[in-house]
Design a protein around this motif. Structure first.
Motif, PDB file in Angstrom:
ATOM      1  N   TYR A  41       0.797  -1.027  -5.905  1.00  0.00           N
ATOM      2  CA  TYR A  41      -0.346  -0.415  -5.226  1.00  0.00           C
ATOM      3  C   TYR A  41       0.191   0.918  -4.820  1.00  0.00           C
ATOM      4  CZ  TYR A  41      -3.974  -0.252  -1.583  1.00  0.00           C
ATOM      5  OH  TYR A  41      -5.006   0.151  -0.808  1.00  0.00           O
ATOM      6  N   PRO A  42       0.213   1.775  -5.709  1.00  0.00           N
ATOM      7  CA  PRO A  42       0.531   3.140  -5.208  1.00  0.00           C
ATOM      8  C   PRO A  42      -0.274   3.884  -3.761  1.00  0.00           C
ATOM      9  CG  PRO A  42      -0.037   3.215  -7.372  1.00  0.00           C
ATOM     10  CD  PRO A  42      -0.081   1.844  -6.924  1.00  0.00           C
ATOM     11  N   ASP A  43      -1.324   3.343  -4.125  1.00  0.00           N
ATOM     12  CA  ASP A  43      -2.571   4.050  -3.061  1.00  0.00           C
ATOM     13  C   ASP A  43      -2.098   3.770  -1.822  1.00  0.00           C
ATOM     14  OD1 ASP A  43      -3.950   5.145  -5.269  1.00  0.00           O
ATOM     15  OD2 ASP A  43      -5.347   4.173  -5.238  1.00  0.00           O
ATOM     16  N   GLY A  44      -1.223   2.494  -1.631  1.00  0.00           N
ATOM     17  CA  GLY A  44      -1.091   2.100  -0.406  1.00  0.00           C
ATOM     18  C   GLY A  44       0.070   2.888   0.336  1.00  0.00           C
ATOM     19  N   CYS A  45       0.781   3.460  -0.261  1.00  0.00           N
ATOM     20  CA  CYS A  45       1.919   4.356   0.336  1.00  0.00           C
ATOM     21  C   CYS A  45       1.487   5.465   1.176  1.00  0.00           C
ATOM     22  CB  CYS A  45       2.581   5.264  -0.888  1.00  0.00           C
ATOM     23  SG  CYS A  45       4.344   5.852  -0.297  1.00  0.00           S
ATOM     24  N   ILE A  46       2.178   5.752   2.200  1.00  0.00           N
ATOM     25  CA  ILE A  46       1.765   6.846   3.384  1.00  0.00           C
ATOM     26  C   ILE A  46       2.370   7.899   2.948  1.00  0.00           C
ATOM     27  CG2 ILE A  46       2.143   7.231   5.713  1.00  0.00           C
ATOM     28  CD1 ILE A  46       1.914   4.154   6.144  1.00  0.00           C
ATOM     29  N   GLN A  47       1.560   9.066   2.962  1.00  0.00           N
ATOM     30  CA  GLN A  47       1.787  10.211   2.629  1.00  0.00           C
ATOM     31  C   GLN A  47       2.940  10.834   3.476  1.00  0.00           C
ATOM     32  OE1 GLN A  47       0.184  12.488   0.311  1.00  0.00           O
ATOM     33  NE2 GLN A  47       1.792  14.297   0.755  1.00  0.00           N
ATOM     34  N   GLY A  48       4.248  11.200   2.875  1.00  0.00           N
ATOM     35  CA  GLY A  48       5.354  11.778   3.372  1.00  0.00           C
ATOM     36  C   GLY A  48       6.368  10.381   3.992  1.00  0.00           C
ATOM     37  N   CYS A  49       5.851   9.350   3.952  1.00  0.00           N
ATOM     38  CA  CYS A  49       6.933   8.211   4.342  1.00  0.00           C
ATOM     39  C   CYS A  49       8.167   8.257   3.017  1.00  0.00           C
ATOM     40  CB  CYS A  49       6.340   7.082   4.172  1.00  0.00           C
ATOM     41  SG  CYS A  49       7.550   5.591   4.664  1.00  0.00           S
ATOM     42  N   HIS A  50       9.244   8.388   3.729  1.00  0.00           N
ATOM     43  CA  HIS A  50      10.418   8.143   2.908  1.00  0.00           C
ATOM     44  C   HIS A  50      11.341   6.928   3.227  1.00  0.00           C
ATOM     45  CE1 HIS A  50       9.802  12.370   2.270  1.00  0.00           C
ATOM     46  NE2 HIS A  50      10.513  12.385   1.132  1.00  0.00           N
ATOM     47  N   GLY A  51      10.603   5.777   3.803  1.00  0.00           N
ATOM     48  CA  GLY A  51      11.185   4.810   4.245  1.00  0.00           C
ATOM     49  C   GLY A  51      12.105   3.815   3.304  1.00  0.00           C
ATOM     50  N   CYS A  52      11.609   3.500   2.308  1.00  0.00           N
ATOM     51  CA  CYS A  52      12.031   2.964   1.046  1.00  0.00           C
ATOM     52  C   CYS A  52      13.005   3.483   0.653  1.00  0.00           C
ATOM     53  CB  CYS A  52      11.180   2.296   0.010  1.00  0.00           C
ATOM     54  SG  CYS A  52      10.281   3.516  -0.930  1.00  0.00           S
ATOM     55  N   GLY A  53      12.879   5.134   0.168  1.00  0.00           N
ATOM     56  CA  GLY A  53      13.832   5.801  -0.428  1.00  0.00           C
ATOM     57  C   GLY A  53      15.215   6.052   0.359  1.00  0.00           C
ATOM     58  N   ASN A  54      14.897   5.986   1.987  1.00  0.00           N
ATOM     59  CA  ASN A  54      16.013   6.397   2.684  1.00  0.00           C
ATOM     60  C   ASN A  54      17.000   5.088   2.678  1.00  0.00           C
ATOM     61  OD1 ASN A  54      15.193   8.817   3.550  1.00  0.00           O
ATOM     62  ND2 ASN A  54      14.013   8.243   5.304  1.00  0.00           N
ATOM     63  N   LEU A  55      16.395   3.950   2.420  1.00  0.00           N
ATOM     64  CA  LEU A  55      17.375   2.625   2.193  1.00  0.00           C
ATOM     65  C   LEU A  55      17.932   2.278   1.073  1.00  0.00           C
ATOM     66  CD1 LEU A  55      14.859   0.243   4.091  1.00  0.00           C
ATOM     67  CD2 LEU A  55      17.181   1.213   5.112  1.00  0.00           C
ATOM     68  N   CYS A  56      17.771   3.190  -0.072  1.00  0.00           N
ATOM     69  CA  CYS A  56      18.130   2.791  -1.418  1.00  0.00           C
ATOM     70  C   CYS A  56      19.465   3.326  -1.228  1.00  0.00           C
ATOM     71  CB  CYS A  56      17.311   3.740  -2.475  1.00  0.00           C
ATOM     72  SG  CYS A  56      17.955   3.297  -4.100  1.00  0.00           S
ATOM     73  N   PRO A  57      20.474   2.572  -1.788  1.00  0.00           N
ATOM     74  CA  PRO A  57      21.825   2.696  -1.678  1.00  0.00           C
ATOM     75  C   PRO A  57      22.224   3.665  -2.918  1.00  0.00           C
ATOM     76  CG  PRO A  57      21.685   0.557  -2.429  1.00  0.00           C
ATOM     77  CD  PRO A  57      20.407   0.790  -1.875  1.00  0.00           C
ATOM     78  N   ASN A  58      21.427   3.704  -4.037  1.00  0.00           N
ATOM     79  CA  ASN A  58      21.755   4.450  -5.118  1.00  0.00           C
ATOM     80  C   ASN A  58      20.951   5.588  -5.361  1.00  0.00           C
ATOM     81  OD1 ASN A  58      23.889   2.530  -5.950  1.00  0.00           O
ATOM     82  ND2 ASN A  58      22.527   1.580  -7.230  1.00  0.00           N
ATOM     83  N   ARG A  59      20.137   6.016  -4.642  1.00  0.00           N
ATOM     84  CA  ARG A  59      19.020   7.129  -4.690  1.00  0.00           C
ATOM     85  C   ARG A  59      18.060   6.886  -5.810  1.00  0.00           C
ATOM     86  NH1 ARG A  59      22.082  12.092  -2.032  1.00  0.00           N
ATOM     87  NH2 ARG A  59      23.017  11.050  -0.126  1.00  0.00           N
ATOM     88  N   ALA A  60      17.633   5.651  -6.090  1.00  0.00           N
ATOM     89  CA  ALA A  60      16.900   5.487  -7.425  1.00  0.00           C
ATOM     90  C   ALA A  60      15.351   5.838  -7.105  1.00  0.00           C
ATOM     91  CB  ALA A  60      17.284   4.027  -7.681  1.00  0.00           C
ATOM     92  N   ILE A  61      15.251   6.145  -5.576  1.00  0.00           N
ATOM     93  CA  ILE A  61      13.702   6.217  -5.572  1.00  0.00           C
ATOM     94  C   ILE A  61      13.160   7.880  -5.100  1.00  0.00           C
ATOM     95  CG2 ILE A  61      11.764   5.693  -3.816  1.00  0.00           C
ATOM     96  CD1 ILE A  61      13.192   3.084  -3.319  1.00  0.00           C
ATOM     97  N   THR A  62      12.424   8.217  -5.808  1.00  0.00           N
ATOM     98  CA  THR A  62      11.872   9.503  -5.695  1.00  0.00           C
ATOM     99  C   THR A  62      10.418   9.433  -5.356  1.00  0.00           C
ATOM    100  OG1 THR A  62      11.650  10.144  -8.019  1.00  0.00           O
ATOM    101  CG2 THR A  62      13.507  11.036  -7.112  1.00  0.00           C
ATOM    102  N   TYR A  63       9.679  10.390  -5.131  1.00  0.00           N
ATOM    103  CA  TYR A  63       8.363  10.334  -4.638  1.00  0.00           C
ATOM    104  C   TYR A  63       7.372  11.383  -5.438  1.00  0.00           C
ATOM    105  CZ  TYR A  63      10.132   7.619  -0.907  1.00  0.00           C
ATOM    106  OH  TYR A  63      10.739   6.784  -0.259  1.00  0.00           O
ATOM    107  N   GLU A  64       6.406  10.813  -6.251  1.00  0.00           N
ATOM    108  CA  GLU A  64       5.250  11.705  -6.628  1.00  0.00           C
ATOM    109  C   GLU A  64       4.805  12.349  -5.654  1.00  0.00           C
ATOM    110  OE1 GLU A  64       3.046  13.684  -9.022  1.00  0.00           O
ATOM    111  OE2 GLU A  64       4.434  12.120  -9.888  1.00  0.00           O
TER     112      GLU A  64
END
Length: 77
Positions: A41-64
């Motif tokens: 559900y990508p539409d549910g993501c909040i603009q500018g939120c890096h919450g999940c990415g900041n927790l990722c130990p391997n920096r595997a998350i970027t944001y469209e």
């Protein structure tokens, strides 16, 4: 909620720790696939939120929609 901002998972880097899935309260990830982070559900993501990415130990998350890294690499900052 945003249609132009959502997480992109690099599964080559992802260690499937589940931190991102547990962090997100917006329903972006499919919790039934835990711990693998599947964006359903990508539409549910909040603009500018890096919450999940900041927790990722391997920096595997970027944001469209996140252009900050592209601008920095071009030497504009």
């Amino acid at each position: 909620m945003s249609k132009c901002w959502y997480p992109i998972i690099d599964y080559n880097k992802c260690c499937e720790c589940g931190k991102c899935v547990n962090k997100c309260q917006q329903g972006v990830y499919d919790k039934t696939k835990m711990p693998k982070p599947i964006v359903v559900y990508p539409d549910g993501c909040i603009q500018g939120c890096h919450g999940c990415g900041n927790l990722c130990p391997n920096r595997a998350i970027t944001y469209e929609g996140d252009n900050s890294n592209r601008i920095k690499r071009r030497g504009l900052f």
